[in-house]
Write an enzyme that holds these catalytic residues in place. Structure first.
Site, PDB file in Angstrom:
ATOM      1  N   LYS A   1       0.715  -1.187   0.068  1.00 47.01           N
ATOM      2  CA  LYS A   1       0.096   0.113   0.076  1.00 47.01           C
ATOM      3  C   LYS A   1       1.087   1.366   0.033  1.00 47.01           C
ATOM      4  O   LYS A   1       2.242   1.206   0.362  1.00 47.01           O
ATOM      5  CB  LYS A   1      -0.741   0.066   1.304  1.00 47.01           C
ATOM      6  CG  LYS A   1      -2.018  -1.069   1.193  1.00 47.01           C
ATOM      7  CD  LYS A   1      -3.051  -0.980   2.509  1.00 47.01           C
ATOM      8  CE  LYS A   1      -3.994  -2.144   2.326  1.00 47.01           C
ATOM      9  NZ  LYS A   1      -5.093  -2.178   3.507  1.00 47.01           N
TER      10      LYS A   1
ATOM     11  N   TYR B   1     -12.785  -1.603  -3.242  1.00 49.59           N
ATOM     12  CA  TYR B   1     -13.149  -1.910  -1.903  1.00 49.59           C
ATOM     13  C   TYR B   1     -14.476  -1.598  -1.750  1.00 49.59           C
ATOM     14  O   TYR B   1     -14.974  -1.331  -0.604  1.00 49.59           O
ATOM     15  CB  TYR B   1     -12.197  -0.830  -0.991  1.00 49.59           C
ATOM     16  CG  TYR B   1     -10.963  -1.259  -0.567  1.00 49.59           C
ATOM     17  CD1 TYR B   1     -10.786  -2.503   0.310  1.00 49.59           C
ATOM     18  CD2 TYR B   1      -9.840  -0.427  -1.143  1.00 49.59           C
ATOM     19  CE1 TYR B   1      -9.375  -2.770   0.688  1.00 49.59           C
ATOM     20  CE2 TYR B   1      -8.493  -0.913  -0.802  1.00 49.59           C
ATOM     21  CZ  TYR B   1      -8.319  -2.112   0.061  1.00 49.59           C
ATOM     22  OH  TYR B   1      -7.041  -2.261   0.355  1.00 49.59           O
TER      23      TYR B   1
ATOM     24  N   ASN C   1      -1.930   0.533   6.740  1.00 48.32           N
ATOM     25  CA  ASN C   1      -1.218  -0.819   7.143  1.00 48.32           C
ATOM     26  C   ASN C   1      -0.428  -1.549   6.353  1.00 48.32           C
ATOM     27  O   ASN C   1      -0.434  -3.001   6.423  1.00 48.32           O
ATOM     28  CB  ASN C   1      -2.423  -1.735   7.988  1.00 48.32           C
ATOM     29  CG  ASN C   1      -3.361  -1.960   6.806  1.00 48.32           C
ATOM     30  OD1 ASN C   1      -3.571  -1.630   5.705  1.00 48.32           O
ATOM     31  ND2 ASN C   1      -4.599  -2.663   7.365  1.00 48.32           N
TER      32      ASN C   1
ATOM     33  N   HIS D   1      -2.239  -5.300   1.624  1.00 48.64           N
ATOM     34  CA  HIS D   1      -3.653  -6.075   1.535  1.00 48.64           C
ATOM     35  C   HIS D   1      -3.175  -7.488   1.552  1.00 48.64           C
ATOM     36  O   HIS D   1      -2.283  -8.090   0.766  1.00 48.64           O
ATOM     37  CB  HIS D   1      -4.274  -5.451   0.464  1.00 48.64           C
ATOM     38  CG  HIS D   1      -5.375  -6.359   0.089  1.00 48.64           C
ATOM     39  ND1 HIS D   1      -6.494  -6.146   0.640  1.00 48.64           N
ATOM     40  CD2 HIS D   1      -5.830  -7.176  -0.808  1.00 48.64           C
ATOM     41  CE1 HIS D   1      -7.588  -7.071   0.055  1.00 48.64           C
ATOM     42  NE2 HIS D   1      -6.827  -7.714  -0.983  1.00 48.64           N
TER      43      HIS D   1
ATOM     44  N   GLU E   1      -9.846 -10.408  -7.089  1.00 48.18           N
ATOM     45  CA  GLU E   1      -8.830  -9.236  -6.706  1.00 48.18           C
ATOM     46  C   GLU E   1      -7.639  -9.573  -7.721  1.00 48.18           C
ATOM     47  O   GLU E   1      -7.249  -8.464  -8.296  1.00 48.18           O
ATOM     48  CB  GLU E   1      -8.608  -9.424  -5.438  1.00 48.18           C
ATOM     49  CG  GLU E   1      -9.517  -8.901  -4.432  1.00 48.18           C
ATOM     50  CD  GLU E   1      -9.168  -9.165  -2.956  1.00 48.18           C
ATOM     51  OE1 GLU E   1      -9.998  -8.750  -2.209  1.00 48.18           O
ATOM     52  OE2 GLU E   1      -8.004  -9.521  -2.599  1.00 48.18           O
TER      53      GLU E   1
HETATM   54  N1  UDP Z   1      -9.351   0.174   7.427  1.00 52.25           N
HETATM   55  C1  UDP Z   1      -9.465   1.304   8.027  1.00 52.25           C
HETATM   56  N2  UDP Z   1      -9.987   1.405   9.383  1.00 52.25           N
HETATM   57  C2  UDP Z   1     -10.723   0.373   9.993  1.00 52.25           C
HETATM   58  C3  UDP Z   1     -10.674  -0.898   9.279  1.00 52.25           C
HETATM   59  C4  UDP Z   1     -10.006  -1.034   8.010  1.00 52.25           C
HETATM   60  O1  UDP Z   1      -9.027   2.356   7.560  1.00 52.25           O
HETATM   61  O2  UDP Z   1     -11.285   0.750  11.075  1.00 52.25           O
HETATM   62  C5  UDP Z   1      -8.878   0.013   6.289  1.00 52.25           C
HETATM   63  C6  UDP Z   1      -7.347  -0.688   6.479  1.00 52.25           C
HETATM   64  O3  UDP Z   1      -6.469  -0.495   5.241  1.00 52.25           O
HETATM   65  C7  UDP Z   1      -7.817  -2.302   6.073  1.00 52.25           C
HETATM   66  C8  UDP Z   1      -8.855  -1.968   4.964  1.00 52.25           C
HETATM   67  O4  UDP Z   1      -9.717  -1.033   5.369  1.00 52.25           O
HETATM   68  O5  UDP Z   1      -6.585  -2.783   5.652  1.00 52.25           O
HETATM   69  C9  UDP Z   1      -9.715  -3.405   4.781  1.00 52.25           C
HETATM   70  O6  UDP Z   1     -10.316  -3.540   5.850  1.00 52.25           O
HETATM   71  P1  UDP Z   1     -10.570  -4.968   6.178  1.00 52.25           P
HETATM   72  O7  UDP Z   1     -11.424  -5.090   7.442  1.00 52.25           O
HETATM   73  O8  UDP Z   1     -10.995  -5.847   5.079  1.00 52.25           O
HETATM   74  O9  UDP Z   1      -9.074  -5.298   6.953  1.00 52.25           O
HETATM   75  P2  UDP Z   1      -8.038  -6.200   6.150  1.00 52.25           P
HETATM   76  O10 UDP Z   1      -8.499  -7.406   5.652  1.00 52.25           O
HETATM   77  O11 UDP Z   1      -7.014  -5.371   5.270  1.00 52.25           O
HETATM   78  O12 UDP Z   1      -7.394  -6.812   7.280  1.00 52.25           O
HETATM   79 MG    MG Z   2     -10.246  -7.483   3.989  1.00 54.47          MG
END
Ligand code: UDP
Ligand code: MG
Length: 139
Positions: A11, A51, A114, A117, A128
């Site tokens: 990212k 997303y 973070n 992905h 994806e």
């Molecule tokens: N995200 C965020 N705030 C939150 C939760 C998620 O900004 O409270 C963002 C973060 O970049 C995350 C992405 O949205 O990786 C997708 O969320 P998901 O719950 O799918 O987490 P992941 O699968 O990436 O761990």
């Molecule tokens: Mg996710």
């Protein structure tokens, strides 16, 4: 049986901080093979579409802004049990909750920024991957 394909993006926080090479090293050391890889940038429309499942979540606008703030590296990865093993390698969404030694623990800035992905299912890994690559681009 678990599939052997997952999809990742490095990212914008991680590409901009110069951590792309270190993150790719961790992925390869963990036994993943790179089947396709692309350094690119998402438009707002593309980030929103990628997303779309999160479009009703409060963080959606911020997520689209962030994912379009710099370059990303998209890649299709192969390994036995790819989806689960890659989620283990990257750690929890919130880097403060991610286990020691995970990519997010080492490189993420925040729950939003973070670093990486990882697909959450075999089905989403294929969807994806197809978002970025045509089938002839899978080595
Ligand atoms: N995200 C965020 N705030 C939150 C939760 C998620 O900004 O409270 C963002 C973060 O970049 C995350 C992405 O949205 O990786 C997708 O969320 P998901 O719950 O799918 O987490 P992941 O699968 O990436 O761990
Ligand atoms: Mg996710």
């Amino acid at each position: 049986m678990a599939g052997n394909i997952t999809f990742t993006m490095i990212k914008p926080d991680a590409t901009t901080a110069g951590n792309t090479g270190k993150i790719l090293d961790k992925i390869i050391e963990a036994g993943f093979t790179i089947k396709a890889m692309k350094w690119t940038k998402l438009s707002k429309e593309e980030a929103g579409r990628f997303y779309a499942v999160h479009s009703e979540r409060p963080f959606f606008g911020e997520l689209v802004e962030y994912m379009t703030s710099g370059p990303i590296v998209a890649a299709i990865l192969e390994k036995d049990n790819a989806v689960e093993d890659f989620r283990t390698l990257i750690g929890a969404t919130d880097p403060q909750k991610a286990a020691e030694g995970t990519i997010r623990r080492m490189f993420a800035q925040s729950i939003a920024a973070n670093a990486v992905h990882g697909s959450d299912s075999d089905e989403n890994a294929l969807i994806e991957g197809a978002f970025y690559f045509s089938s002839r681009e899978h080595a």
